[in-house]
Design an enzyme around this catalytic site. Structure first.
Site, short mmCIF file in Angstrom:
data_model
loop_
_atom_site.label_atom_id
_atom_site.label_comp_id
_atom_site.label_asym_id
_atom_site.label_seq_id
_atom_site.Cartn_x
_atom_site.Cartn_y
_atom_site.Cartn_z
N LYS A 155 0.84 -1.20 0.00
CA LYS A 155 0.00 0.00 0.00
C LYS A 155 0.87 1.24 0.00
CE LYS A 155 0.80 1.80 3.50
NZ LYS A 155 1.96 2.24 4.29
N TYR A 240 -4.55 3.92 6.21
CA TYR A 240 -5.11 3.07 7.28
C TYR A 240 -6.37 3.70 7.88
CZ TYR A 240 -0.79 0.40 7.18
OH TYR A 240 0.26 -0.38 6.79
P1 NAD Z 1 12.36 1.20 2.21
O1 NAD Z 1 12.82 2.48 1.63
O2 NAD Z 1 12.95 0.75 3.50
O3 NAD Z 1 12.52 0.02 1.16
C1 NAD Z 1 12.39 0.22 -0.23
C2 NAD Z 1 13.33 -0.71 -0.97
O4 NAD Z 1 13.25 -0.38 -2.36
C3 NAD Z 1 14.79 -0.54 -0.56
O5 NAD Z 1 15.38 -1.82 -0.41
C4 NAD Z 1 15.42 0.17 -1.75
O6 NAD Z 1 16.78 -0.19 -1.93
C5 NAD Z 1 14.57 -0.35 -2.89
N1 NAD Z 1 14.64 0.51 -4.07
C6 NAD Z 1 14.80 0.04 -5.33
N2 NAD Z 1 14.85 1.05 -6.19
C7 NAD Z 1 14.74 2.19 -5.48
C8 NAD Z 1 14.75 3.57 -5.83
N3 NAD Z 1 14.88 3.97 -7.11
N4 NAD Z 1 14.62 4.48 -4.86
C9 NAD Z 1 14.47 4.08 -3.55
N5 NAD Z 1 14.46 2.77 -3.17
C10 NAD Z 1 14.60 1.84 -4.12
O7 NAD Z 1 10.78 1.32 2.36
P2 NAD Z 1 9.81 0.36 3.19
O8 NAD Z 1 9.51 0.99 4.49
O9 NAD Z 1 10.31 -1.02 3.18
O10 NAD Z 1 8.47 0.49 2.31
C11 NAD Z 1 8.35 -0.19 1.07
C12 NAD Z 1 6.87 -0.31 0.69
O11 NAD Z 1 6.20 -1.05 1.70
C13 NAD Z 1 6.14 1.02 0.61
O12 NAD Z 1 5.19 0.95 -0.42
C14 NAD Z 1 5.43 1.14 1.93
O13 NAD Z 1 4.24 1.90 1.88
C15 NAD Z 1 5.11 -0.31 2.22
N6 NAD Z 1 5.00 -0.59 3.65
C16 NAD Z 1 3.89 -1.22 4.08
C17 NAD Z 1 3.73 -1.50 5.42
C18 NAD Z 1 2.50 -2.24 5.88
O14 NAD Z 1 2.29 -2.30 7.10
N7 NAD Z 1 1.71 -2.81 5.00
C19 NAD Z 1 4.71 -1.12 6.32
C20 NAD Z 1 5.86 -0.49 5.86
C21 NAD Z 1 5.99 -0.23 4.50
#
Ligand code: NAD
Length: 397
Positions: A155, A240
């Site tokens: 999401k 949420y």
């Molecule tokens: P994050 O930034 O920690 O992780 C993103 C990943 O994408 C990283 O490993 C990064 O290296 C990679 N990536 C690849 N290409 C990229 C680029 N061009 N720029 C930036 N990063 C790049 O983020 P996150 O907290 O893991 O969130 C990722 C997704 O998960 C989001 O859509 C977020 O909304 C979702 N999320 C959902 C929940 C939930 O409870 N459902 C919780 C946290 C995050």
């Protein structure tokens, strides 16, 4: 609001035989799988027989090994019964090495963003789980569908309804299922809010309060609009509140209003909103007062009904959720939410039944997010009558 083309009629046409109830219209009839998992997911990974009786666990490949994949999804996949971590997609060779060792992954199941499409030839991978920054969701969901994989997309589903429609179309064309990472639909406290609200256990729900805020640091710059962007609190945590209000009320709002919070930290919030208050208006006069922020902490979902009230605080966390009603405490255990969510989706695929949280649900919320931004921009109440009329009404089943 814009995107009137995503109308009720369009949706019904697109959904065909869907598993969800279209409010105000006939239920489309099928009982979806995956909605009653609260007791059934074993925390022990020892059994090789899935909850469906299948000997084979479905293989999931995580795309993007950031905070959520590392901290939540990969550990959850060690607790699932219907699926397992089978592959990874990462741009970082260091991460690939660490994950290969930690999760005993073969080289052939490790991809980078360039060779990702070769996953089409890998029978170990049944489901691709897109866990990338929001602005990358559409591209990787569509590529995964083209590679013949079922998809879970995190999401918010995408940056706008047009992208959502393309993702839905790509999965439909490939005859693959698409689900959104809405873990709380499989979380028992939130399921209790759905039951109490949708079944009107305390009478008609008249008012909802849904608030989710966190103090966002710059450890994921895209959340503050940096790099690839696509962040901001409405998309990140506001979704949420939207979800909570809708599944508690059991209706989709007909209009929204919104006001951005004043910017108290202009350096941090130069590209995304610092916070936003928004109101959802339902056809029966019920209102939901919602609040999302990246500079204040709150975490609550409360419903006030004709004969009592019920609430969760915290409501949206990964664990430690607590609930009470006007009649006392909710005695409900916390569960590994992501394990339940992924098991439920895998079960749908194994049983060839539709998920309760399909792409259309994600698209509905993206349409509502657009309407909220429009309301904040114009200062006007914005009609949402043209958003997809799709809901998870499994609490009524
Ligand atoms: P994050 O930034 O920690 O992780 C993103 C990943 O994408 C990283 O490993 C990064 O290296 C990679 N990536 C690849 N290409 C990229 C680029 N061009 N720029 C930036 N990063 C790049 O983020 P996150 O907290 O893991 O969130 C990722 C997704 O998960 C989001 O859509 C977020 O909304 C979702 N999320 C959902 C929940 C939930 O409870 N459902 C919780 C946290 C995050």
């Amino acid at each position: 609001m814009k995107n009137a083309q995503f109308s009720r009629r369009h949706f019904i046409h697109q959904m065909g035989t869907a598993a969800i109830v279209i409010p105000g219209l006939t239920s489309l009839g099928l009982q979806s799988c995956g909605s009653k998992k609260d007791e059934s997911t074993s925390e022990s990974p020892s059994s090789t027989t899935t909850t469906t009786g299948s000997e084979r666990k479905l293989g999931i490949a995580l795309v993007g090994l950031g905070k959520y994949s590392e901290g939540e999804l990969a550990p959850a996949l060690e607790k699932t019964t219907n699926c397992r971590l089978a592959g990874i997609v990462t741009g970082s060779p260091d991460k690939a090495d660490t994950w290969k060792k930690k999760y005993d992954l073969p080289d052939k199941n490790v991809y980078d963003y360039k060779n990702f499409d070769k996953i089409v030839d890998n029978p170990d991978i049944d489901i691709v789980y897109v866990v990338l920054p929001n602005s990358m969701h559409a591209e990787y969901t569509i590529r995964a569908a083209k590679a013949g994989k079922h998809v879970i997309c995190e999401k918010p589903m995408a940056m706008n309804p047009e992208e959502c429609q393309q993702m839905i179309d790509a999965c439909k064309k490939a005859n693959r299922q698409l689900s959104i990472g809405y873990r709380l639909h499989f979380e028992p406290h939130n399921r209790e809010m759905m039951r109490l609200g949708q079944q009107e256990v305390f009478g008609k729900v008249n008012r909802i309060i849904a608030e989710d805020g966190q103090v966002q640091d710059d450890s994921t710059p895209w959340r503050l609009g940096g790099g690839i962007g696509g962040g901001g609190p409405l998309r990140d945590v506001g979704v949420y509140c939207l979800q909570g209000a809708i599944y508690t009320k059991g209706q989709i709002p007909i209009a929204v209003s919104a006001k951005l919070h004043p910017v108290t930290d202009p350096k941090k919030f130069s590209k995304v909103e610092e916070g936003v208050d928004f109101q959802l208006f339902f056809a029966d006069g019920t209102t939901a007062d919602c609040k999302a922020s990246f500079n204040e902490k709150f975490n609550k979902l409360r419903a006030e009904a004709a004969k009592g009230w019920f609430e969760l605080a915290p409501a949206y966390a990964y664990s430690g959720l607590k609930g009470k009603t006007s009649q006392g405490k909710m005695e409900i255990e916390n569960v590994p939410q992501q394990a339940h969510q992924m098991d439920a989706f895998a079960e749908c695929i194994l049983k060839n039944q539709p998920t309760t949280v399909p792409g259309e649900l994600g698209m509905r919320d993206v349409q509502l997010i657009e309407a909220i931004f429009e309301a904040a921009r114009t200062g006007r109440k914005v009609s949402t009558k043209d958003v997809l009329q799709v809901m998870d009404k499994s609490a009524l089943a």
